[in-house]
Design a protein around this motif. Structure first.
Motif, PDB file in Angstrom:
ATOM      1  N   SER A 170       0.968  -0.943  -0.030  1.00 20.68           N
ATOM      2  CA  SER A 170       0.177  -0.014  -0.092  1.00 20.68           C
ATOM      3  C   SER A 170       0.775   1.239  -0.052  1.00 20.68           C
ATOM      4  O   SER A 170       1.910   1.333   0.597  1.00 20.68           O
TER       5      SER A 170
ATOM      6  N   ASP B  18       0.248   5.753   0.251  1.00 19.30           N
ATOM      7  CA  ASP B  18      -0.610   6.924   0.349  1.00 19.30           C
ATOM      8  C   ASP B  18       0.096   8.302  -0.184  1.00 19.30           C
ATOM      9  O   ASP B  18      -0.197   9.198  -0.257  1.00 19.30           O
TER      10      ASP B  18
ATOM     11  N   ASN C 182       2.461   9.713   0.861  1.00 19.20           N
ATOM     12  CA  ASN C 182       2.691  10.896   2.002  1.00 19.20           C
ATOM     13  C   ASN C 182       4.432  10.656   2.148  1.00 19.20           C
ATOM     14  O   ASN C 182       5.021  11.867   2.800  1.00 19.20           O
TER      15      ASN C 182
ATOM     16  N   ASP D   3      -4.786   8.469  -4.993  1.00 17.52           N
ATOM     17  CA  ASP D   3      -4.308   8.209  -3.799  1.00 17.52           C
ATOM     18  C   ASP D   3      -4.718   6.742  -3.233  1.00 17.52           C
ATOM     19  O   ASP D   3      -5.491   6.339  -3.652  1.00 17.52           O
ATOM     20  N   ASN D   4      -4.090   6.561  -1.893  1.00 16.80           N
ATOM     21  CA  ASN D   4      -4.221   5.306  -1.249  1.00 16.80           C
ATOM     22  C   ASN D   4      -4.444   4.098  -2.242  1.00 16.80           C
ATOM     23  O   ASN D   4      -5.410   3.602  -2.425  1.00 16.80           O
TER      24      ASN D   4
END
Length: 705
Positions: free
Chosen positions: A518, A520, A522, A697-698
């Motif tokens: 996964s 995200d 960031n 995103d994600n």
């Protein structure tokens, strides 16, 4: 053949008939490429099941040279390409003269090595591994084999310094598929191309010579990929192959010339024995001759060319004087071949010609056969005839013909190219090579690298001594040429560097995250990107969206509006992929956005307001399903794609769902379909057609429960 369109065979037929005269056998194996003959087999690559769209596949098939009966075949699904079905099998096969191994380059970007008995030795999916581009309209380059190397070229936008789109040459180990070297000799490409490389020994250097997507012709040292020379020729990419005789290289094209000439097309002769400032000496040129598809033939002091309008012309190799011309038909793709004093050539509109050559005088037509489809239309002939062991093997779109005299007498082909030489004793190292030159690995993997030195002619000296190793951009350790990656499950892109004998070499390393995975986004700097994702740099970047870091794709970059990014292992199987997506609106247009799994795409189409499943981009009849779906601009959605394979070519269930982010995930799938000839594996990825700005995103990839 000896890479010049000429066979040493004798006892070849002067006439024949598809109904029987000098017809040895006929096989229901239509193809658009040239057959190859090796170790008692005739092999082609073709569209399988042409009348059954749901079962369309690319097929490699080898038949017995004497009988035409099938020895073995391999069928593989076509995926994620814009190339249509009638151009499947564009690139011809190639055989290793030493072992009889067969190598294929599919329109999906899969290159495969088979033993002569049809057992798969290795297979690499170049689109998924290194960002190879699907060829426009079908343009896929035929590989070549020389020594221990298989060389294939294509356009790619990969990882590390290879993110810039270029026409690149990849030399692979013929036994393992490992990348031995890669080379980027040219500049920004104008087109995808299909100029088949040749190998020649000139001034003691073994050279690979080929046309390029930037319109130039380049020579590389065969064993190392180092650029030796180049010359610009066209304002478009080159498709026809070059030929060489006595160090003179002949090339042609049919587009705009690179200078002030207003003529379209040109034939040139360059003396590659005389190279000044990186360019061979120009001997002559003929402007206005448009030979952009068929490759030339050079034989007995004459250069034979067929232009795009099927004019067969002979030029004097010394000065470019046109000696004669003969009209063949209407349109041309296949290259002419010469054997036993005869020239064999097809045209696109189903005509096969045999001419007796008369040197500087016009040839004598000996035979003409015309092929028709059941409806009376012309049967296309795109591939060239192949000559071997006293026979001529003719491909049409419908059949493969073996033509030969009843006596069956002929001379076995003997290549004129000398074997690969090693450097003489005491040679000084001039080039350091690191193998593999590029590699994709999983977290925790170990990889052994070998450093080898070559002399100034590109001849192998041996393994380097006293090598010093280092890593950049990779989490792991390097000891004695062995890379040990950390177990951290993050995408990485970095470099292994070796120094030895005062020289330096680098290998690009990509780390593919394992499933589950996964991201995200960031952890990246603004304007950054996941380094281990091919084809992402320059197309996507991390940006701030409402106070959060997301992956952004701008609609402003028109050259990469449509992009697929594969980030995982091409052998991954039985997983589900999910991502959040946001599409803006620009001039009343919306983007398309998709997820990729097992070589299937779940495509949310903004302008059409539909949700679609497919595997072959340009051929929805192969497998697809569409449902209406309201895709509103400036709203976050969550997309999810699950694939449940049951094996290669077996029924595979494909399911997708989309919902507004923040809402509960619906229990039911929005769209479902079963592919009866399914894909069992494939890299996870995502797809963007940025007619307006897009955000992601994600990202999540999880094993199926």
């Amino acid at each position: 053949m000896n890479q010049n369109g000429v066979s040493a065979d004798t006892g070849l037929p002067s006439t024949w008939s598809p109904e029987g005269e000098n017809l040895v056998w006929k096989a229901d194996l239509g193809t658009r490429s040239t057959p190859i003959v090796s170790h008692g087999q005739v092999c082609v690559i073709r569209l399988a099941e042409p009348d059954t769209p749901s079962k369309w596949q690319e097929q490699v098939v080898c038949v017995d040279e004497k009988t035409g009966k099938i020895n073995w075949q391999d069928r593989d699904n076509v995926f994620q390409t814009d190339i249509p079905h009638h151009r499947v099998g564009w690139a011809s096969l190639v055989a290793d003269p030493e072992t009889g191994a067969i190598y294929s380059h599919s329109i999906s970007g899969v290159i495969t090595g088979f033993t002569k008995d049809g057992k798969m030795m290795w297979r690499r999916s170049l689109d998924e591994e290194i960002g190879r581009f699907s060829g426009f309209g079908g343009r896929t380059t035929t590989p070549i084999v020389d020594g221990d190397l298989v060389v294939v070229c294509f356009l790619t936008a990969g990882f590390g310094p290879n993110f810039i789109p270029r026409h690149r040459f990849y030399a692979l180990d013929k036994n393992t598929g490992e990348t031995v070297w890669l080379s980027t000799p040219g500049q920004a490409p104008y087109d995808t191309t299909y100029s088949t490389p040749i190998v020649s020994v000139i001034n003691g250097q073994r050279l690979l010579i080929a046309g390029n997507g930037d319109g130039g012709v380049y020579a590389l040292k065969m064993e190392t990929g180092e650029k030796v020379w180049g010359f610009p020729l066209s304002k478009r990419g080159l498709n026809s192959a070059v030929v060489e005789a006595d160090g003179v290289v002949f090339a042609s094209h049919s587009e705009e010339n690179i200078d002030a000439s207003t003529a379209m097309g040109r034939v040139v002769a360059y003396d590659a024995k005389q190279v000044v400032d990186g360019q061979p000496k120009l001997l002559w040129m003929v402007d206005g001759f448009q030979a952009g598809y068929a490759s030339p033939v050079v034989h007995d002091g004459l250069l034979y060319e067929v232009d795009n309008s099927t004019n067969l012309v002979a030029f004097d190799v010394k000065n470019g004087e046109e000696l004669w011309r003969e009209k063949l038909g209407i349109a041309q793709r296949a290259s002419p071949v010469i054997g036993d004093g005869k020239l064999y050539v097809s045209d696109v509109d189903g005509q096969f010609h045999i001419y007796k050559l008369n040197g500087r005088k016009a040839p004598e037509r000996l035979d003409l056969d015309v092929f028709k489809n059941a409806d009376g239309s012309a049967t296309q002939i795109n591939g060239s005839p192949a000559i071997a062991n006293g026979r001529v093997y003719l491909p049409t779109n419908n059949n493969l013909y073996a033509i030969g005299l009843p006596s069956g007498q002929g001379v076995t082909m003997k290549p004129e190219l000398p074997p690969v030489e090693k450097a003489p004793a005491g040679a000084k190292p001039a080039h350091l090579q690191l193998v593999p030159a590029e590699v994709a690995l999983n977290p925790g993997a170990k990889q052994t690298f070998v450093a080898r030195t070559f002399d100034d002619h590109g001849r192998l000296i041996g393994e380097a001594t006293g090598a010093e190793w280092s890593l950049q951009g990779l989490k792991g350790s390097m000891a004695g040429g062995v890379l040990s990656l950390s177990d951290e499950n993050t995408p990485q892109g970095g470099v292994v560097t070796v120094k030895a004998d005062g020289l330096e070499a680098k290998s690009q390393v990509r780390v593919m995250p394992d499933i589950p995975y996964s991201d995200d986004f960031n952890s990246y700097e603004l304007k950054g990107f996941p380094a281990g994702f091919p084809a992402i740099r320059g197309r996507f970047e991390v940006a701030d969206k409402d106070g959060e870091k997301v992956l952004y794709k701008s609609a402003a970059n028109l050259r990469s509006q449509k992009t697929r990014v594969y980030f995982g292992d091409p052998d991954a199987s039985a997983y589900t992929i999910q991502i959040d997506v946001f599409g803006a609106e620009k001039a009343r247009r919306m983007p398309d956005v998709g997820l990729i799994s097992h070589r299937y795409t779940l495509d949310m189409q903004g302008n059409k307001q539909k949700l679609m499943l497919y595997t072959w981009t340009s051929e929805v009849n192969r497998f697809s399903k569409t449902v209406p779906f309201k895709f509103d601009p400036n709203i976050w959605y969550t997309m999810k794609l699950r694939v449940e394979p049951s094996g290669d070519n077996k029924p595979t269930k494909v399911m997708g769902k989309v919902w507004k982010r923040g809402d509960p995930e619906p229990d039911a799938w929005t769209i479902e379909a079963v592919d009866e000839v399914g894909n069992a594996k494939g890299s996870p990825g995502f797809y963007a057609y940025a007619l307006a700005d897009m955000y992601f995103d994600n990202l999540k990839v999880t094993p199926n429960k």
